[in-house]
Design a protein around this motif. Structure first.
Motif, mmCIF file in Angstrom:
data_model
loop_
_atom_site.group_PDB
_atom_site.id
_atom_site.type_symbol
_atom_site.label_atom_id
_atom_site.label_comp_id
_atom_site.label_asym_id
_atom_site.label_seq_id
_atom_site.Cartn_x
_atom_site.Cartn_y
_atom_site.Cartn_z
ATOM 1 N N PHE A 348 -2.653 1.362 9.469
ATOM 2 C CA PHE A 348 -1.201 1.280 9.605
ATOM 3 C C PHE A 348 -0.567 1.714 8.283
ATOM 4 N N SER A 349 0.709 2.102 8.356
ATOM 5 C CA SER A 349 1.368 2.680 7.185
ATOM 6 C C SER A 349 2.510 1.794 6.709
ATOM 7 N N LEU A 350 2.674 1.783 5.384
ATOM 8 C CA LEU A 350 3.704 0.950 4.738
ATOM 9 C C LEU A 350 4.942 1.797 4.428
ATOM 10 N N PRO A 351 6.074 1.148 4.193
ATOM 11 C CA PRO A 351 7.275 1.907 3.816
ATOM 12 C C PRO A 351 6.966 2.827 2.630
ATOM 13 N N MET A 352 7.354 4.092 2.729
ATOM 14 C CA MET A 352 7.085 5.062 1.648
ATOM 15 C C MET A 352 8.197 6.096 1.628
ATOM 16 N N HIS A 353 8.943 6.109 0.531
ATOM 17 C CA HIS A 353 9.919 7.168 0.289
ATOM 18 C C HIS A 353 10.300 7.105 -1.190
ATOM 19 N N PRO A 354 10.946 8.170 -1.691
ATOM 20 C CA PRO A 354 11.185 8.235 -3.148
ATOM 21 C C PRO A 354 12.184 7.206 -3.657
ATOM 22 N N TYR A 355 12.913 6.575 -2.766
ATOM 23 C CA TYR A 355 14.007 5.684 -3.205
ATOM 24 C C TYR A 355 13.704 4.214 -2.923
ATOM 25 N N LEU A 356 12.423 3.909 -2.721
ATOM 26 C CA LEU A 356 12.008 2.528 -2.480
ATOM 27 C C LEU A 356 12.121 1.759 -3.808
ATOM 28 N N THR A 357 13.001 0.773 -3.864
ATOM 29 C CA THR A 357 13.249 0.061 -5.131
ATOM 30 C C THR A 357 12.047 -0.797 -5.514
ATOM 31 N N ALA A 358 11.970 -1.142 -6.806
ATOM 32 C CA ALA A 358 10.894 -2.011 -7.284
ATOM 33 C C ALA A 358 10.926 -3.340 -6.524
ATOM 34 N N GLN A 359 12.136 -3.789 -6.227
ATOM 35 C CA GLN A 359 12.310 -5.046 -5.502
ATOM 36 C C GLN A 359 11.694 -4.951 -4.090
ATOM 37 N N ASP A 360 11.965 -3.842 -3.415
ATOM 38 C CA ASP A 360 11.387 -3.659 -2.078
ATOM 39 C C ASP A 360 9.863 -3.493 -2.146
ATOM 40 N N GLN A 361 9.396 -2.781 -3.163
ATOM 41 C CA GLN A 361 7.941 -2.637 -3.318
ATOM 42 C C GLN A 361 7.301 -4.021 -3.491
ATOM 43 N N ASP A 362 7.945 -4.859 -4.303
ATOM 44 C CA ASP A 362 7.419 -6.220 -4.514
ATOM 45 C C ASP A 362 7.411 -7.014 -3.220
ATOM 46 N N LYS A 363 8.446 -6.800 -2.416
ATOM 47 C CA LYS A 363 8.550 -7.524 -1.153
ATOM 48 C C LYS A 363 7.384 -7.129 -0.217
ATOM 49 N N VAL A 364 7.083 -5.836 -0.168
ATOM 50 C CA VAL A 364 5.969 -5.355 0.658
ATOM 51 C C VAL A 364 4.670 -5.985 0.159
ATOM 52 N N ILE A 365 4.481 -5.912 -1.168
ATOM 53 C CA ILE A 365 3.234 -6.395 -1.774
ATOM 54 C C ILE A 365 3.066 -7.902 -1.551
ATOM 55 N N SER A 366 4.143 -8.677 -1.785
ATOM 56 C CA SER A 366 3.959 -10.129 -1.643
ATOM 57 C C SER A 366 3.826 -10.521 -0.178
ATOM 58 N N ALA A 367 4.513 -9.805 0.720
ATOM 59 C CA ALA A 367 4.353 -10.112 2.155
ATOM 60 C C ALA A 367 2.901 -9.877 2.582
ATOM 61 N N LEU A 368 2.277 -8.827 2.044
ATOM 62 C CA LEU A 368 0.883 -8.558 2.391
ATOM 63 C C LEU A 368 -0.040 -9.617 1.781
ATOM 64 N N HIS A 369 0.217 -10.006 0.523
ATOM 65 C CA HIS A 369 -0.616 -11.039 -0.094
ATOM 66 C C HIS A 369 -0.488 -12.369 0.656
ATOM 67 N N ASP A 370 0.700 -12.626 1.194
ATOM 68 C CA ASP A 370 0.902 -13.880 1.937
ATOM 69 C C ASP A 370 0.092 -13.919 3.225
ATOM 70 N N CYS A 371 -0.060 -12.769 3.898
ATOM 71 C CA CYS A 371 -0.660 -12.832 5.237
ATOM 72 C C CYS A 371 -2.110 -12.369 5.307
ATOM 73 N N VAL A 372 -2.584 -11.666 4.249
ATOM 74 C CA VAL A 372 -3.966 -11.152 4.354
ATOM 75 C C VAL A 372 -4.946 -12.176 3.773
#
Ligand SMILES: *Cc1c(COP(=O)(O)O)cnc(C)c1O
Length: 372
Positions: A348-372
């Protein structure tokens, strides 16, 4: 958070795009207007290809390349099964037979050993293998050293389907300069997208370039009403070319941003998921950032948790082509395509584009750490 955020990009260059659109409305050259040539020159300057030729979409780019290579009934065209349908779709539309080969479990691109088995199998079926279409899946260049060695030793032609890979680099060679033809797509969600459909072909061959110029305008000859061959209508709209001129101007910067996002994802996620593998010397254009769960974890459960946390995800591609209704009847590597089948069930693919803020990147990363 957007999976792909086209609005953020538009905000950055809105004034320039508005001015470009106004210019086209002013001069009125809607078909093959001056911006088409301007874009083709800029594309060649960007990637180093001798000839850049725009057309109506990435699927037509593949079809035009096959037409210029005179692909026809009785011939086999080798291509991966784990790709978007357009890669294979153009082959039977010219009467030739797609032969599906497996992909590498680390890069998701053509597995050269499977390619060799596919070629031998095509011959055994009485078909003449003529072309390999390699795909730069998710933006990562295919294994061109190995593929080119096979193509040369078998006397085949190579089309690099770089619809997702424009901007990528293979050992110093830019996407656009690899293969007898390289093709790309300007579909809005691709790394370099326009505001509708668009595509391009790249080639180093002068004669091939002349053929494409003819085929994309009904097979025209020197005189508009003396058509020399059966062609098609596949031109890029002037308006789309004008928009792309402005988007290409910021594309190098956008590629850097995509790579920064990918690096951040990979360093934060590689201990909990299988993250994308980029072989040494290769640069991806990161059309997608695609991961797979470790053994025993369910993709669907992870995607569901991410959705609850406000993180959009998508599956590219849930079924390899050889398992889809329209493509089931075509030949495959006789050993089967176990890797394609397995990864289609897992990635599966994660959000990816040039304007993804550091805050959004952190949100993706922590959401994955929470559930995996
Ligand atoms: C998008 C895509 C195409 C087709 O491009 P269109 O512009 O949508 O016709 C072809 N091959 C691959 C691998 C693609 O991802």
């Amino acid at each position: 958070m957007q999976f792909i955020d086209l609005a953020a990009q538009q905000l950055r260059i809105k004034d320039k795009i508005d001015a470009r659109i106004a210019q086209v409305l002013e001069h009125g050259g809607y078909i093959m207007g001056p911006e088409v040539g301007e874009l083709e020159t800029a594309l060649s300057a960007f990637c180093g290809a001798k000839h850049s030729l725009t057309c109506a979409n990435g699927t037509d780019a593949l079809l035009l390349a096959l037409m210029a290579l005179n692909v026809r009934t009785g011939q086999a065209v080798l291509c991966p099964s784990f790709t978007f349908a357009a890669t294979a779709e153009v082959v039977p539309s010219l009467g030739a037979v797609p032969v599906f080969v497996d992909c590498d479990p680390d890069t998701y691109n053509i597995d050269p050993a499977s390619l060799e088995r596919g070629i031998a199998h095509a011959k055994a079926l009485g078909l003449k293998p003529t072309v390999v279409i390699s795909v730069d899946l998710f933006g990562l260049p295919a294994d061109y050293d190995a593929i080119e060695e096979i193509v040369v030793s078998e006397g085949l032609k190579l089309i690099s389907d770089s619809a997702q890979g424009f901007g990528g680099v293979y050992k110093g060679r830019q996407s656009g300069t690899i293969g007898d033809f390289c093709t790309t797509s300007f579909f809005p969600a691709k790394p370099l997208g326009c505001y509708g459909d668009g595509g391009a072909l790249f080639t180093e061959d002068d004669e091939a370039a002349e053929l494409i110029k003819s085929y994309r305008v009904h097979g025209k000859g020197g005189h508009k009403y003396d058509n020399q061959r059966i062609g098609m209508n596949s031109r890029l709209d002037t308006l789309q070319a004008a928009i792309l001129c402005e988007k290409l101007a910021i594309f190098a910067d956008e590629l850097e941003r995509r790579n920064a996002v990918a690096q951040r994802y990979s360093s934060a996620l590689s201990n909990i998921l299988t993250t994308p593998h980029v072989p040494d010397g290769l640069v991806s254009s990161w059309a997608q950032y695609t991961v797979r769960p470790r053994e025993g974890q369910s993709r669907e459960a992870i995607m569901e948790s991410l959705k609850t946390a406000g993180v959009p995800t998508a599956v590219y591609y849930p079924l390899p082509l050889h398992m889809q209704t329209a493509y089931k009847g075509f030949p495959t590597d006789p050993n089967g395509l176990p890797v394609s089948e397995e990864i289609a069930a897992k990635v599966f693919s994660l959000p990816m584009h040039p304007y993804l803020t550091a805050q959004d990147q952190d949100k993706v990363i922590s959401a994955l750490h929470d559930c995996v």
